[in-house]
Design a protein around this motif. Structure first.
Motif, mmCIF file in Angstrom:
data_model
loop_
_atom_site.group_PDB
_atom_site.id
_atom_site.type_symbol
_atom_site.label_atom_id
_atom_site.label_comp_id
_atom_site.label_asym_id
_atom_site.label_seq_id
_atom_site.Cartn_x
_atom_site.Cartn_y
_atom_site.Cartn_z
ATOM 1 N N PHE A 1 -6.192 6.689 5.012
ATOM 2 C CA PHE A 1 -6.408 6.798 3.564
ATOM 3 C C PHE A 1 -7.726 6.140 3.146
ATOM 4 C CE2 PHE A 1 -1.608 7.258 2.899
ATOM 5 C CZ PHE A 1 -1.715 8.619 2.664
ATOM 6 N N LYS A 2 -8.065 5.020 3.784
ATOM 7 C CA LYS A 2 -9.318 4.336 3.453
ATOM 8 C C LYS A 2 -10.527 5.173 3.834
ATOM 9 C CE LYS A 2 -7.907 -0.526 3.473
ATOM 10 N NZ LYS A 2 -8.074 -1.850 4.120
ATOM 11 N N LYS A 3 -10.472 5.763 5.027
ATOM 12 C CA LYS A 3 -11.577 6.621 5.467
ATOM 13 C C LYS A 3 -11.706 7.851 4.575
ATOM 14 C CE LYS A 3 -11.776 5.344 10.355
ATOM 15 N NZ LYS A 3 -11.659 5.812 11.757
ATOM 16 N N LYS A 4 -10.555 8.382 4.173
ATOM 17 C CA LYS A 4 -10.560 9.544 3.288
ATOM 18 C C LYS A 4 -11.166 9.198 1.934
ATOM 19 C CE LYS A 4 -7.453 13.123 1.518
ATOM 20 N NZ LYS A 4 -6.037 13.594 1.435
ATOM 21 N N LYS A 5 -10.856 7.995 1.441
ATOM 22 C CA LYS A 5 -11.389 7.537 0.161
ATOM 23 C C LYS A 5 -12.894 7.313 0.253
ATOM 24 C CE LYS A 5 -10.660 4.041 -3.426
ATOM 25 N NZ LYS A 5 -9.882 2.844 -3.826
ATOM 26 N N TYR B 1 0.815 -1.200 0.000
ATOM 27 C CA TYR B 1 0.000 0.000 0.000
ATOM 28 C C TYR B 1 0.854 1.257 0.000
ATOM 29 C CZ TYR B 1 -3.512 -3.395 1.411
ATOM 30 O OH TYR B 1 -4.345 -4.483 1.468
ATOM 31 N N LYS C 1 -14.690 10.571 0.357
ATOM 32 C CA LYS C 1 -14.695 11.162 -0.990
ATOM 33 C C LYS C 1 -15.749 10.545 -1.866
ATOM 34 C CE LYS C 1 -11.541 12.299 -4.780
ATOM 35 N NZ LYS C 1 -10.151 12.153 -5.295
ATOM 36 N N ASN C 2 -15.926 9.204 -1.745
ATOM 37 C CA ASN C 2 -16.930 8.505 -2.537
ATOM 38 C C ASN C 2 -18.342 8.879 -2.112
ATOM 39 O OD1 ASN C 2 -14.968 7.143 -4.007
ATOM 40 N ND2 ASN C 2 -14.934 5.393 -2.608
#
Length: 505
Positions: free
Chosen positions: A494-498, A164, A501-502
């Protein structure tokens, strides 16, 4: 399927035969041990008989069985080869160059340790290694040809998904911070080496003045240098990026050698070897030739460093004397003598414990746990007990605190439990086998964080050939687990940010 192969937990029939043969060797060596202990003969003659009748056959069996079933690209194979040098280097000199051995000050023939203790230590080591062999073959499972090469290669193509972005970010951050700290530390050590010489500098390292001069902050951060190097090596697999990584390691090695130290490079070599020839690509005959050549050059350099420690003022004359001593003193014999000093750690502890110094009764391993606790919860344990085995026993051999002969996992185990140490040897072999299982599993599934963790652990464990074990769990927690925790936290961010964003789309 890869998954079904990885889930295979049965001991293969051929592994079971290795275990039975190891037991037969142990029984045979025990009978020979009793025989040699009851026959009066010169120590040198007893050592020759011991090598021919016990040590050589036992090693040939162990090395052959690991090479036959798993090849040489294994931590355990390298571990076994190193034990020959560190435990039986001086034994071999009794046969091939006895005159050189007798010309040295500290040897197995110098009479400082009782002859029976020398014989007992020789047998204790080979019996311990055979028990390690049993533990290893009882737990190791995976071989390269157990897996479909095309399927493994298809998994390799997904490396960018497995490694990652957060893993790379943490690796670079730790590298930049630790590289600066390591440069500060090495420059400080080089300066002390030039001012006081190697032996006195080593003594200063244990003092408060050393910590005050360098700072706890730099000392702690510098320990992240090697973990960060391993992390960078894992995903910098391209031709030019890989060359850059080797250049960084080369510069570090030169500076480290300039400080007068050597054996940390054993850890570095182990870690990079596992990454290069397991994670990146298999070992080839061409690679093997290169490794042998580099190894010989490395051994020569290490010997030069060893001789230069006694030189306070570096000049053309002193350098000439070093090369003259190498040329006329017998380079190969001097290497066997020096590495074989580690054997003294075993023979001396057998000679002095429990007759002079009582057994430690497991306190070394208790200390491994207490190292994690705050100082107020340690109950003055480290003020009362010294966990460094060499610091306790070396002065009884050298009659000085300035030099020591190191230690080993066998020395440490005997000091703690005496001859009741043997079950611990089986557990050590089991640990080696399980760690190699995880390493290959991480390779096949392209799990970079797991591969990094196991590589770091094995690179630390390779050092137990000539050092204690007790500090390793602390190093693993602070310098391997902590980076992985940071990686997990950043990856979660990063996952939470993604996800956020979605959701806004």
């Amino acid at each position: 399927m890869i998954t079904s192969s990885l889930n295979n937990k049965r001991i293969k029939k051929e592994y079971f035969l290795v275990i039975i043969t190891s037991l037969l060797f142990i029984i045979y060596n025990s009978l020979l041990w009793i025989l040699l202990s009851n026959i009066h003969m010169e120590l040198s003659d007893a050592i020759i008989l011991l090598i021919i009748a016990s040590i050589l056959p036992s090693y040939l069996f162990m090395i052959y069985s690991i090479k036959k079933h798993f090849g040489i690209t294994r931590f355990y194979f390298i571990f076994l080869i190193l034990t020959v040098l560190f435990y039986y280097g001086q034994h071999l000199l009794v046969i091939i160059d006895k005159s050189y051995l007798l010309s040295q000050n500290y040897t197995i023939l110098d009479g400082r340790i009782d002859n029976q203790s020398i014989i007992n230590a020789s047998f204790l080591i080979i019996q311990s290694l055979l028990l390690v062999h049993i533990g290893y073959f009882s737990n190791v499972r995976y071989r390269w040809y157990d897996f479909n090469s095309k399927e493994v290669e298809s998994n390799r193509n997904e490396i960018d998904k497995k490694v990652y972005k957060s893993f790379k970010i943490i690796a670079w951050i730790l590298f930049i911070i630790s590289a600066i700290a390591m440069l500060i530390k090495l420059s400080y050590l080089i300066q002390l080496n030039q001012l006081y010489g190697y032996l006195e500098r080593r003594t200063l390292e244990t003092s408060e003045e050393f910590t005050a001069g360098l700072g706890n902050f730099a000392l702690y951060l510098s320990e992240w240098f090697l973990p960060s190097i391993y992390m960078l090596f894992i995903f910098n697999t391209g031709k030019y990026k890989k060359k850059l990584m080797y250049l960084i390691v080369g510069v570090f090695s030169i500076l480290y050698l300039m400080s007068g130290s050597r054996f940390l490079l054993l850890k570095v070599g182990m870690g990079i070897f596992l990454i290069q020839y397991i994670w990146i690509k298999p070992l080839t005959k061409k690679n093997m030739r290169t490794i042998i050549i580099l190894g010989l050059v490395g051994v020569l350099i290490l010997k030069i460093i060893s001789l230069s420690r006694a030189v306070s003022d570096v000049s053309f004359s002193s350098i000439s004397n070093i090369f003259y001593e190498l040329w006329n003193g017998g380079l190969f014999s001097s290497i066997l003598w020096e590495t074989g000093i580690t054997f003294t750690s075993v023979s001396n502890v057998i000679d002095k414990a429990p007759s002079v110094i009582p057994l430690f009764n497991g306190r070394s391993y208790l200390g491994s746990i207490l190292l994690f606790l705050p100082s107020f919860m340690r109950f003055d344990f480290f003020e009362t007990y010294n966990l460094v085995v060499s610091a306790t026993f070396s002065p009884l051999y050298y009659n000085t605190n300035l030099i020591g002969y190191g230690s080993s996992f066998i020395t440490e185990a005997y000091y703690n439990f005496g001859y009741l140490m043997f079950p611990f040897m089986i557990l050590m072999g089991a640990l080696f086998g399980k760690l190699e299982n995880l390493l290959i599993k991480a390779k096949v599934t392209r799990n970079a964080p797991l591969f990094f963790l196991i590589t770091y652990v094995l690179s630390e464990l390779i050092y137990i050939v000539r050092n204690d074990i007790y500090a390793i769990p602390r190093f693993v927690i602070f310098y391997a687990i902590v980076p992985l925790v940071l990686y997990k936290c950043l990856n979660l961010f990063f996952k939470k940010k993604k996800m956020a964003k979605n959701e806004t789309k």
